[in-house]
Write a protein that holds these residues in place. Structure first.
Motif, PDB file in Angstrom:
ATOM      1  N   UNK A   1       0.844  -1.191   0.000  1.00 53.48           N
ATOM      2  CA  UNK A   1       0.000   0.000   0.000  1.00 53.48           C
ATOM      3  C   UNK A   1       0.882   1.245   0.000  1.00 53.48           C
ATOM      4  N   UNK A   2       0.497   2.213  -0.799  1.00 60.44           N
ATOM      5  CA  UNK A   2       1.199   3.490  -0.825  1.00 60.44           C
ATOM      6  C   UNK A   2       0.262   4.591  -0.331  1.00 60.44           C
TER       7      UNK A   2
ATOM      8  N   UNK B   1      -4.497   5.240   2.187  1.00 66.49           N
ATOM      9  CA  UNK B   1      -3.623   4.186   1.677  1.00 66.49           C
ATOM     10  C   UNK B   1      -4.333   3.471   0.522  1.00 66.49           C
ATOM     11  N   UNK B   2      -3.618   3.329  -0.589  1.00 64.07           N
ATOM     12  CA  UNK B   2      -4.198   2.690  -1.778  1.00 64.07           C
ATOM     13  C   UNK B   2      -3.313   1.517  -2.191  1.00 64.07           C
TER      14      UNK B   2
ATOM     15  N   UNK C   1      -2.974  -2.130 -12.174  1.00 58.58           N
ATOM     16  CA  UNK C   1      -4.069  -2.800 -12.867  1.00 58.58           C
ATOM     17  C   UNK C   1      -5.429  -2.197 -12.538  1.00 58.58           C
ATOM     18  N   UNK C   2      -5.467  -1.018 -11.935  1.00 62.14           N
ATOM     19  CA  UNK C   2      -6.746  -0.376 -11.649  1.00 62.14           C
ATOM     20  C   UNK C   2      -7.423  -0.893 -10.401  1.00 62.14           C
ATOM     21  N   UNK C   3      -6.652  -1.393  -9.409  1.00 63.50           N
ATOM     22  CA  UNK C   3      -7.241  -1.924  -8.186  1.00 63.50           C
ATOM     23  C   UNK C   3      -7.908  -0.805  -7.393  1.00 63.50           C
ATOM     24  N   UNK C   4      -9.098  -1.076  -6.883  1.00 62.48           N
ATOM     25  CA  UNK C   4      -9.878  -0.056  -6.161  1.00 62.48           C
ATOM     26  C   UNK C   4      -9.773  -0.200  -4.653  1.00 62.48           C
ATOM     27  N   UNK C   5      -8.982  -1.151  -4.143  1.00 63.48           N
ATOM     28  CA  UNK C   5      -8.874  -1.366  -2.707  1.00 63.48           C
ATOM     29  C   UNK C   5      -8.133  -0.193  -2.056  1.00 63.48           C
ATOM     30  N   UNK C   6      -8.750   0.469  -1.095  1.00 63.01           N
ATOM     31  CA  UNK C   6      -8.112   1.565  -0.374  1.00 63.01           C
ATOM     32  C   UNK C   6      -8.821   1.806   0.951  1.00 63.01           C
ATOM     33  N   UNK C   7      -8.098   2.388   1.889  1.00 63.01           N
ATOM     34  CA  UNK C   7      -8.665   2.708   3.192  1.00 63.01           C
ATOM     35  C   UNK C   7      -8.031   3.996   3.711  1.00 63.01           C
TER      36      UNK C   7
ATOM     37  N   UNK D   1     -11.024   3.710   8.239  1.00 65.63           N
ATOM     38  CA  UNK D   1     -12.232   3.751   7.408  1.00 65.63           C
ATOM     39  C   UNK D   1     -11.922   2.985   6.124  1.00 65.63           C
ATOM     40  N   UNK D   2     -12.554   1.826   5.969  1.00 66.22           N
ATOM     41  CA  UNK D   2     -12.280   1.009   4.784  1.00 66.22           C
ATOM     42  C   UNK D   2     -13.313   1.331   3.710  1.00 66.22           C
ATOM     43  N   UNK D   3     -12.868   1.976   2.639  1.00 67.67           N
ATOM     44  CA  UNK D   3     -13.777   2.325   1.551  1.00 67.67           C
ATOM     45  C   UNK D   3     -14.080   1.139   0.646  1.00 67.67           C
ATOM     46  N   UNK D   4     -13.065   0.332   0.321  1.00 64.34           N
ATOM     47  CA  UNK D   4     -13.269  -0.835  -0.539  1.00 64.34           C
ATOM     48  C   UNK D   4     -12.266  -1.901  -0.127  1.00 64.34           C
TER      49      UNK D   4
END
Length: 725
Positions: free
Chosen positions: A64-65, A91-92, A127-133, A148-151
């Motif tokens: 995560x960056x 963090x994405x 690759x366009x991953x949408x996982x972030x918090x 806060x977990x958005x996805x």
């Protein structure tokens, strides 16, 4: 889950493990009914342990960056809420948010500088991953961090896994070094893995295929081993559930597999759910084996167990086995809905082969509204072909319930025989209503079966008998092939371990397009390439008709006096003999285990073959139906009329085509058929001008010499240019 509006009500969690992830935390809905997030409260000192745990996800390992960050100095706010931040960091996943993969849309460059120190190794890895918090260090309580977990899912905007072991498109850093793998080798490998063949055997066949292009090479073998292992891991860990909601999951599957969809209609207030599936390989088989041949329908499969019934369109391959070429999943059998998917399927086939045509369509349900679109006037939107009716569903349903609801074997045989006599009576002029009434009175003591027959079949028996009398009936070989597919489909789908998934469409689609599709692909490949001998032998013996041909005539004994029964020696145990009652009829009854399950067994087919060769009095129902249709055609025109001449011409042409087709299908050497074809001499001038449109203006005879000279000059110029090249 209740929505909490105050952070003070959220408990602080501190997992004892050194590193932990989101799976180790209990998440709370925080916010309002209109807008809320999944949050968790942990000590701020344990944020790094949480991030490390999230990076160690087995299915989607990543890093995560910091995509975005803000800070406030303590005391800068005079008034603040309980969720105000002292430090804010988003963090994405390092495989996003940009998408540099194939087909991905790259986002425009941002104006602010990004922290790229801990990004993925290469830009093309994004690759366009949408996982972030988001991590908020609380202003009111600096020792705590609000996550806060958005996805939480590592998917792209389309909802598909875009990196990690479950990503089908992620080949890895050595993508350029991987040897050439054609579609045939890849499909062979996938089929073997889906069918549960050990990885060692899969790798051996995979390397054999690659060596045809690359030769023997230790490095190539090592890369092939990694490739096979990766495919096996993807298949093992993949799930049919792309989303918890079945409807959303099937939408995602359709978006990803558009090449395998010929029609899709989502559920709405006015339109029912319809999903038509046909892979590219199935399309090829439909064009190859369906042209100038037969197509059959196995309709209403799973009407009681599945969420939506399944209809399968089948063609008969080179061994006359039923091969699935299209699956239609829908509950609607109304004419407008049938018309939609049938026109879409026909349009897809004719887009590849405009001259493709069907000679006949076999249906198995008298109540289906499919055949009005098969026998309409010739049109580019309809099959416009004759319709035949297959008895296999009726026979199977009656036999299964006779065995299930009657305990006495002698009574079972007599009931099934009488049912066959009722069906045969539609051509004998017998009163069907009286025959049914006598049947129910004679077996009134068989309460369970009589109640079933009166409730299920008696209200619609006239419709079924009328359909049998009106339409030509399919042969036993065709019925056996369709039934063999039906039995195989039932074994693949009705697995005890998946009974909880029967009401999900995505599970049904997954099983059809993976295991069942792979099974038939491997059967055809084994037969045509003469490989996988075990698979080929099972494929050849997969229908009762083919198994019946392997029984010797000497193993069959028919009662010579009254033809009341026949005996067949078992092929597995020569000391065992099977008894077949009512021989020579489609409604014969055999005491073998396969027949007692309601199936058309090889012993009945073999006995019927022997009875026909010995001059049995009773013709098959297909022959009886065909005879009645020809007699009806013969009765229509007046004697010594032009109508009779036309009927004779059509009949002679039909007989000639049938003889050629039978000769072509029965021969083992195509050269013998070609050598017997009559020669057709065509003049040289005609041969060179075939396919060229005639000239609209004829040149005068005086200009022919000039025209010929110009043509010769042009040809000389082309020859000179070819020599220079």
């Amino acid at each position: 889950m209740d929505i909490i509006e105050s952070i003070l009500s959220i408990p602080v969690q501190n997992p004892p493990r050194e590193e932990f992830s989101s799976a180790d935390l209990n998440w709370t809905k925080f916010g309002t009914a209109e807008r809320h997030d999944d949050v968790a409260l942990i000590p701020y000192a344990r944020v790094d342990a949480f991030i490390i745990g999230e990076c160690s996800n087995v299915e989607c390992p990543t890093r995560f960056h910091i995509e975005r960050g803000r800070k406030r100095s303590k005391g800068s706010l005079k008034k603040f809420k309980s969720d105000e931040y002292l430090e804010y960091r988003m963090y994405w996943c390092s495989f996003g948010p940009e998408n540099y993969g194939e087909g991905g849309g790259i986002l425009p460059s941002r104006r602010y500088r990004l922290n790229t120190r801990n990004r993925a190794a290469r830009p093309q890895s994004m690759r366009g991953c949408t996982c972030h918090f988001v991590v908020k260090r609380l202003y009111a309580r600096p020792s705590l961090a609000l996550i806060i977990y958005n996805d939480r899912r590592h998917v792209n905007k389309s909802g598909f896994v875009c990196h990690g072991p479950l990503d089908r498109d992620a080949i890895g850093p050595g993508a350029k070094k991987i040897p050439y793998i054609c579609n045939e080798i890849q499909q062979q490998t996938l089929s073997m893995i889906y069918l549960g063949i050990p990885e060692e055997n899969v790798l051996e066949k995979h390397i054999e295929g690659i060596q045809r292009y690359c030769g023997a090479n230790a490095k190539v073998n090592n890369l092939a081993s990694q490739y096979v292992h990766k495919l096996g891991m993807i298949i093992k860990r993949s799930s049919h559930e792309l989303d918890l909601d079945d409807q959303a999951s099937i939408r995602m599957w359709v978006d990803r597999n558009k090449k395998s969809i010929f029609f899709y209609q989502d559920t709405s207030e006015t339109d029912p759910f319809i999903l038509g599936i046909q892979t590219e390989w199935q399309l090829q088989q439909m064009i190859r084996f369906g042209h100038r041949s037969l197509i059959a329908a196995d309709s209403t499969f799973g009407i009681k167990k599945l969420k939506y019934p399944l209809c399968t369109l089948l063609v008969f391959d080179s061994r006359q086995h039923a091969l699935p070429v299209a699956w239609i999943i829908t509950r609607s059998s109304a004419k407008p809905d049938v018309s939609k998917w049938m026109k879409a399927l026909l349009g897809r086939v004719r887009a590849v082969d405009p001259g493709w045509k069907v000679n006949g369509f076999l249906i198995d349900d008298a109540a289906a509204e499919i055949f009005p679109y098969l026998c309409l006037w010739p049109s580019s939107e309809t099959f416009s072909c004759p319709v035949l009716f297959s008895l296999w569903r009726v026979r199977r349903a009656w036999l299964r319930n006779v065995v299930k609801r009657c305990c006495n074997v002698e009574v079972q045989r007599e009931i099934f025989k009488r049912l066959g006599e009722i069906v045969y009576s539609i051509w004998g002029g017998m009163d069907t209503s009286a025959a049914l009434e006598n049947f129910l009175q004679d077996f009134v003591d068989q309460t369970a079966f009589v109640q079933y027959f009166e409730a299920t079949w008696l209200p619609k028996i006239e419709m079924w008998l009328t359909t049998m009398k009106t339409l030509p009936l399919a042969s036993q070989e065709a019925s056996g092939a369709i039934e063999a597919y039906h039995v195989k489909l039932k074994l693949k789908l009705y697995d005890d371990s998946h009974l909880g998934s029967l009401q999900r469409v995505d599970w049904l689609v997954h099983r059809l397009t993976t295991e069942l599709h792979s099974s038939y692909w491997l059967d055809r490949y084994a037969d045509e390439s003469d490989s996988f001998q075990n698979v080929k032998e099972e494929y050849i013996a997969s229908t009762s008709w083919c198994r019946a041909l392997q029984i010797s005539d000497a193993d069959v004994t028919v009662d010579e006096k009254g033809h009341f029964f026949a005996k067949v020696v078992s092929q597995k145990d020569s000391s065992l003999t099977h008894l077949v009652s009512n021989p020579g009829s489609e409604f014969a009854f055999c005491d073998c285990e396969w027949s007692m399950q309601g199936n058309l067994c090889k012993h009945i087919i073999k006995v019927n073959m022997i009875s026909k060769n010995q001059g049995g009095n009773q013709h098959s129902m297909a022959s009886q139906s065909f005879k009645e249709i020809l007699m009806e055609l013969w009765r229509k025109p007046m004697d010594d009329s032009v109508g009779m001449d036309l009927a004779k011409a059509w009949t002679h042409q039909m007989i000639d085509q049938i003889e050629k087709l039978v000769e072509l299908n029965s021969t083992n050497d195509i050269h013998t058929v070609v050598d017997n074809l009559p020669l057709r001499w065509v003049s040289k001038k005609r041969r060179t001008s075939i396919g060229k449109p005639p000239s609209a203006l004829a040149l005068p005879s005086g200009n022919r010499n000039a025209q010929n000279a110009a043509v010769r000059k042009k040809n000389r110029k082309r020859k000179r240019l070819s020599r220079i090249r």
